[in-house]
Design an enzyme around this catalytic site. Structure first.
Site, PDB file in Angstrom:
ATOM      1  N   LYS A 241      -8.129  13.947  -5.875  1.00  0.00           N
ATOM      2  CA  LYS A 241      -6.983  14.187  -6.773  1.00  0.00           C
ATOM      3  C   LYS A 241      -6.537  15.649  -6.643  1.00  0.00           C
ATOM      4  CE  LYS A 241      -5.179  11.814  -9.243  1.00  0.00           C
ATOM      5  NZ  LYS A 241      -4.063  10.833  -9.078  1.00  0.00           N
TER       6      LYS A 241
ATOM      7  N   TYR B 157     -13.893  11.621  -6.218  1.00  0.00           N
ATOM      8  CA  TYR B 157     -12.637  11.264  -6.892  1.00  0.00           C
ATOM      9  C   TYR B 157     -11.821  12.503  -7.234  1.00  0.00           C
ATOM     10  CZ  TYR B 157      -9.533  10.409 -10.848  1.00  0.00           C
ATOM     11  OH  TYR B 157      -8.451  10.406 -11.690  1.00  0.00           O
TER      12      TYR B 157
ATOM     13  N   ASP C 157       0.843  -1.198   0.000  1.00  0.00           N
ATOM     14  CA  ASP C 157       0.000   0.000   0.000  1.00  0.00           C
ATOM     15  C   ASP C 157       0.880   1.251   0.000  1.00  0.00           C
ATOM     16  OD1 ASP C 157      -1.802   2.053   0.642  1.00  0.00           O
ATOM     17  OD2 ASP C 157      -2.962   0.764   1.987  1.00  0.00           O
TER      18      ASP C 157
ATOM     19  N   PRO D 271     -13.791   0.740 -22.734  1.00  0.00           N
ATOM     20  CA  PRO D 271     -13.738  -0.730 -22.647  1.00  0.00           C
ATOM     21  C   PRO D 271     -15.060  -1.358 -22.227  1.00  0.00           C
ATOM     22  CG  PRO D 271     -12.311   0.276 -20.995  1.00  0.00           C
ATOM     23  CD  PRO D 271     -12.780   1.384 -21.871  1.00  0.00           C
TER      24      PRO D 271
ATOM     25  N   THR E  79      -5.109  14.567 -12.967  1.00  0.00           N
ATOM     26  CA  THR E  79      -6.187  14.547 -13.964  1.00  0.00           C
ATOM     27  C   THR E  79      -6.699  15.954 -14.245  1.00  0.00           C
ATOM     28  OG1 THR E  79      -8.482  13.850 -14.261  1.00  0.00           O
ATOM     29  CG2 THR E  79      -7.745  14.047 -12.006  1.00  0.00           C
ATOM     30  N   ASP E  80      -7.286  16.122 -15.427  1.00  0.00           N
ATOM     31  CA  ASP E  80      -7.908  17.425 -15.754  1.00  0.00           C
ATOM     32  C   ASP E  80      -9.175  17.658 -14.938  1.00  0.00           C
ATOM     33  OD1 ASP E  80      -9.566  15.551 -17.021  1.00  0.00           O
ATOM     34  OD2 ASP E  80      -9.454  16.494 -18.999  1.00  0.00           O
ATOM     35  N   GLU E  81      -9.688  16.599 -14.295  1.00  0.00           N
ATOM     36  CA  GLU E  81     -10.947  16.746 -13.552  1.00  0.00           C
ATOM     37  C   GLU E  81     -10.813  17.666 -12.340  1.00  0.00           C
ATOM     38  OE1 GLU E  81     -13.136  13.232 -12.751  1.00  0.00           O
ATOM     39  OE2 GLU E  81     -12.577  12.312 -14.649  1.00  0.00           O
TER      40      GLU E  81
HETATM   41  P1  NAD Z   1      -6.393   2.271 -12.434  1.00  0.00           P
HETATM   42  O1  NAD Z   1      -7.528   2.276 -11.477  1.00  0.00           O
HETATM   43  O2  NAD Z   1      -6.490   1.458 -13.676  1.00  0.00           O
HETATM   44  O3  NAD Z   1      -5.056   1.821 -11.685  1.00  0.00           O
HETATM   45  C1  NAD Z   1      -4.741   2.270 -10.392  1.00  0.00           C
HETATM   46  C2  NAD Z   1      -3.687   1.325  -9.802  1.00  0.00           C
HETATM   47  O4  NAD Z   1      -3.342   1.830  -8.498  1.00  0.00           O
HETATM   48  C3  NAD Z   1      -4.174  -0.105  -9.628  1.00  0.00           C
HETATM   49  O5  NAD Z   1      -3.203  -1.005 -10.098  1.00  0.00           O
HETATM   50  C4  NAD Z   1      -4.370  -0.233  -8.131  1.00  0.00           C
HETATM   51  O6  NAD Z   1      -4.172  -1.552  -7.638  1.00  0.00           O
HETATM   52  C5  NAD Z   1      -3.317   0.727  -7.603  1.00  0.00           C
HETATM   53  N1  NAD Z   1      -3.643   1.178  -6.250  1.00  0.00           N
HETATM   54  C6  NAD Z   1      -4.838   1.611  -5.790  1.00  0.00           C
HETATM   55  N2  NAD Z   1      -4.749   1.897  -4.485  1.00  0.00           N
HETATM   56  C7  NAD Z   1      -3.468   1.670  -4.103  1.00  0.00           C
HETATM   57  C8  NAD Z   1      -2.759   1.802  -2.890  1.00  0.00           C
HETATM   58  N3  NAD Z   1      -3.370   2.225  -1.768  1.00  0.00           N
HETATM   59  N4  NAD Z   1      -1.439   1.495  -2.875  1.00  0.00           N
HETATM   60  C9  NAD Z   1      -0.817   1.065  -4.010  1.00  0.00           C
HETATM   61  N5  NAD Z   1      -1.446   0.895  -5.190  1.00  0.00           N
HETATM   62  C10 NAD Z   1      -2.764   1.205  -5.230  1.00  0.00           C
HETATM   63  O7  NAD Z   1      -6.145   3.822 -12.770  1.00  0.00           O
HETATM   64  P2  NAD Z   1      -5.555   4.488 -14.099  1.00  0.00           P
HETATM   65  O8  NAD Z   1      -6.670   4.840 -14.989  1.00  0.00           O
HETATM   66  O9  NAD Z   1      -4.394   3.707 -14.583  1.00  0.00           O
HETATM   67  O10 NAD Z   1      -5.028   5.865 -13.458  1.00  0.00           O
HETATM   68  C11 NAD Z   1      -3.686   5.976 -12.986  1.00  0.00           C
HETATM   69  C12 NAD Z   1      -3.448   7.404 -12.513  1.00  0.00           C
HETATM   70  O11 NAD Z   1      -3.684   8.308 -13.599  1.00  0.00           O
HETATM   71  C13 NAD Z   1      -4.375   7.859 -11.396  1.00  0.00           C
HETATM   72  O12 NAD Z   1      -3.624   8.653 -10.505  1.00  0.00           O
HETATM   73  C14 NAD Z   1      -5.443   8.681 -12.093  1.00  0.00           C
HETATM   74  O13 NAD Z   1      -5.964   9.659 -11.237  1.00  0.00           O
HETATM   75  C15 NAD Z   1      -4.622   9.305 -13.208  1.00  0.00           C
HETATM   76  N6  NAD Z   1      -5.356   9.691 -14.425  1.00  0.00           N
HETATM   77  C16 NAD Z   1      -6.148   8.776 -15.069  1.00  0.00           C
HETATM   78  C17 NAD Z   1      -6.775   9.143 -16.261  1.00  0.00           C
HETATM   79  C18 NAD Z   1      -7.621   8.165 -17.043  1.00  0.00           C
HETATM   80  O14 NAD Z   1      -8.235   8.557 -18.028  1.00  0.00           O
HETATM   81  N7  NAD Z   1      -7.664   6.888 -16.673  1.00  0.00           N
HETATM   82  C19 NAD Z   1      -6.621  10.441 -16.760  1.00  0.00           C
HETATM   83  C20 NAD Z   1      -5.817  11.347 -16.068  1.00  0.00           C
HETATM   84  C21 NAD Z   1      -5.180  10.958 -14.903  1.00  0.00           C
HETATM   85  O1  TDX Z   2     -21.117   3.037 -19.061  1.00  0.00           O
HETATM   86  C1  TDX Z   2     -20.794   4.220 -19.117  1.00  0.00           C
HETATM   87  N1  TDX Z   2     -21.546   5.060 -19.885  1.00  0.00           N
HETATM   88  C2  TDX Z   2     -21.267   6.395 -20.020  1.00  0.00           C
HETATM   89  O2  TDX Z   2     -21.979   7.120 -20.739  1.00  0.00           O
HETATM   90  C3  TDX Z   2     -19.649   4.761 -18.411  1.00  0.00           C
HETATM   91  C4  TDX Z   2     -18.805   3.866 -17.541  1.00  0.00           C
HETATM   92  C5  TDX Z   2     -19.366   6.100 -18.562  1.00  0.00           C
HETATM   93  N2  TDX Z   2     -20.142   6.906 -19.324  1.00  0.00           N
HETATM   94  C6  TDX Z   2     -19.751   8.327 -19.512  1.00  0.00           C
HETATM   95  C7  TDX Z   2     -19.393   9.099 -18.269  1.00  0.00           C
HETATM   96  C8  TDX Z   2     -18.354  10.084 -18.774  1.00  0.00           C
HETATM   97  O3  TDX Z   2     -18.998  11.225 -19.331  1.00  0.00           O
HETATM   98  O4  TDX Z   2     -18.563   8.303 -20.303  1.00  0.00           O
HETATM   99  C9  TDX Z   2     -17.651   9.344 -19.898  1.00  0.00           C
HETATM  100  C10 TDX Z   2     -16.330   8.702 -19.471  1.00  0.00           C
HETATM  101  O5  TDX Z   2     -16.576   7.990 -18.261  1.00  0.00           O
HETATM  102  P1  TDX Z   2     -15.393   7.246 -17.449  1.00  0.00           P
HETATM  103  O6  TDX Z   2     -14.724   6.275 -18.330  1.00  0.00           O
HETATM  104  O7  TDX Z   2     -15.963   6.785 -16.163  1.00  0.00           O
HETATM  105  O8  TDX Z   2     -14.341   8.438 -17.258  1.00  0.00           O
HETATM  106  P2  TDX Z   2     -14.408   9.869 -16.507  1.00  0.00           P
HETATM  107  O9  TDX Z   2     -15.411   9.887 -15.433  1.00  0.00           O
HETATM  108  O10 TDX Z   2     -14.473  10.921 -17.566  1.00  0.00           O
HETATM  109  O11 TDX Z   2     -12.954   9.868 -15.800  1.00  0.00           O
HETATM  110  C11 TDX Z   2     -11.791   9.341 -16.490  1.00  0.00           C
HETATM  111  O12 TDX Z   2     -10.996  10.373 -16.992  1.00  0.00           O
HETATM  112  C12 TDX Z   2     -10.324  11.176 -16.054  1.00  0.00           C
HETATM  113  C13 TDX Z   2     -10.965   8.452 -15.573  1.00  0.00           C
HETATM  114  O13 TDX Z   2     -11.773   7.385 -15.086  1.00  0.00           O
HETATM  115  C14 TDX Z   2     -10.360   9.249 -14.450  1.00  0.00           C
HETATM  116  O14 TDX Z   2      -9.508   8.425 -13.676  1.00  0.00           O
HETATM  117  C15 TDX Z   2      -9.559  10.368 -15.046  1.00  0.00           C
HETATM  118  O15 TDX Z   2      -9.072  11.204 -14.032  1.00  0.00           O
END
Ligand code: NAD
Ligand code: TDX
Length: 331
Positions: A151, A147, A57, A189, A120-122
């Site tokens: 962040k 979330y 962790d 996905p 993240t941009d969020e």
């Molecule tokens: P993800 O949920 O796929 O992966 C997160 C990983 O962190 C997992 O492998 C999980 O096991 C690990 N984790 C969670 N809690 C933990 C802990 N307490 N200690 C150690 N490991 C831990 O997320 P992702 O989409 O790969 O995002 C990775 C990073 O990028 C995050 O910081 C997220 O905020 C940031 N981010 C994601 C997106 C996006 O579109 N997915 C966009 C911008 C920024």
């Molecule tokens: O089934 C769905 N149907 C749908 O319309 C899901 C799962 C999502 N959505 C919409 C919600 C959002 O407008 O699609 C958009 C994308 O959703 P997510 O994949 O949950 O992403 P979002 O909430 O935009 O956040 C993602 O981008 C910024 C990542 O999960 C974050 O980790 C990252 O910081």
């Protein structure tokens, strides 16, 4: 260089590990990951002999101290990352995203180790659909969900540790990533694997919400650019001018998968659903010379569909449980 990658068994982190092995063969890599539901050890199968995987962790101060003492740089991906989950139970978000980042900051401070913090941009909240502005490093923080609030808090902790304690850190705030190894709870996905499983895709509300899509390889190339050439203490926004609304993305997926354009359901909207995200990445482009190499969203979606079709064993075990959880929420 010795690189400690937190969250390296998650979506972006695992792709970052693959990228680092391919492009920086002399670096040694340690992954620290708690292996939550979002992690997959098999995402690292192809590079398993090149890395050390420590299951633990990021909020475990003793473990983190030991690992940080033995590294040159920490790249911090570990987080709870799904907005919908944060609406059901914010508690692990506060623990991992805030306490975890704090724990890491104290360790890099003690050992004078460089940190790159992934965000993240969020954190900037959302924009109106017709707003000509995009997010810049000067945009005020205005997070909407548990979330994004955690962040945002983690970014502010990093900034404070830079200013107050001279920690050597940079921050990047990236837009929505897509690509291989993304958990099937996420939008793209989920829809691809629904079609592959004979289920109808699910669009929240009217599907007008806009996201600024970037291929995960472009994100990770930008992260290495910032680590190599970024200014300590600075924040860089990462985006590839990939704005599209959810309906457009879903219709493209349906077309690429030979489905009728209306073969999906409208479901309950997300509470507090951010309307639009859009990144102005000109600082990264002009100051550091980065540019995206995979900016064609349609081509990237076609590759991603192929990856999920070719790797059903990677995701099929989790599908029923994820869909059951969504069904309970009317989504
Ligand atoms: P993800 O949920 O796929 O992966 C997160 C990983 O962190 C997992 O492998 C999980 O096991 C690990 N984790 C969670 N809690 C933990 C802990 N307490 N200690 C150690 N490991 C831990 O997320 P992702 O989409 O790969 O995002 C990775 C990073 O990028 C995050 O910081 C997220 O905020 C940031 N981010 C994601 C997106 C996006 O579109 N997915 C966009 C911008 C920024
Ligand atoms: O089934 C769905 N149907 C749908 O319309 C899901 C799962 C999502 N959505 C919409 C919600 C959002 O407008 O699609 C958009 C994308 O959703 P997510 O994949 O949950 O992403 P979002 O909430 O935009 O956040 C993602 O981008 C910024 C990542 O999960 C974050 O980790 C990252 O910081």
């Amino acid at each position: 260089m010795r690189v400690l990658i937190t969250g390296g068994a998650g979506f972006i982190g695992a792709n970052f590990v693959h990228h680092t092995v391919a492009h920086r063969p002399d670096d040694s890599i340690v992954v620290l990951d708690a292996m939550t539901y979002a992690a997959s050890e098999s995402s690292l199968d192809a590079v398993r002999d090149r890395i050390e995987l420590v299951v633990g962790d990021v909020a475990d101060a003793a473990l983190v101290d030991k690992l940080v003492a033995d590294t040159d740089i920490v790249v911090h991906f570990a987080a709870e990352s799904h907005n919908d989950n944060s609406l059901r139970d914010p508690s692990p978000f506060v623990q991992t995203n805030l306490v975890g980042t704090f724990t890491l900051l104290e360790a890099v401070r003690r050992h004078s180790v460089r940190l790159h913090h992934i965000s993240t941009d969020e954190v900037y909240g959302d924009l109106e659909l017709d707003d000509p502005q995009r997010f810049t490093p000067q945009t005020p923080y205005r997070p909407s969900s548990p979330y994004s609030a955690t962040k945002a808090g983690s970014d502010l902790l990093v900034r404070a540790w830079v200013r107050s304690f001279g920690v050597q850190a940079t921050i990047s705030n990236c837009s929505n990533n897509y690509g291989p190894y993304q958990h099937i709870e996420k939008f793209i996905p989920r829809q691809i694997t629904n079609v592959l499983s004979g289920l109808r895709p699910k669009l929240y509300g009217a599907g007008e919400n806009v996201r600024d899509w970037i291929h995960v390889d472009d994100h990770n190339a930008a992260v290495w650019t910032i680590i190599d050439r970024g200014r300590i203490g600075d924040t860089y926004l990462i985006g590839a001018d990939g704005e599209a609304n959810n309906k457009q993305v879903l219709e493209t997926i349906l077309e690429l998968m030979d489905q009728p354009a209306d073969a999906y359901d409208h479901v309950t909207d997300r509470a507090g659903h951010d309307l639009r995200y859009a990144i102005d990445a000109s600082k990264l482009r002009t100051e550091l010379g980065w540019s995206p190499q995979h900016a064609d969203l349609r081509a990237g979606l076609a590759d991603t569909i192929r990856w999920y079709a070719d790797n059903q064993s990677w995701w099929s075990g989790a599908k029923d449980e994820i869909e059951a959880r969504y069904a309970r929420a009317g989504q």
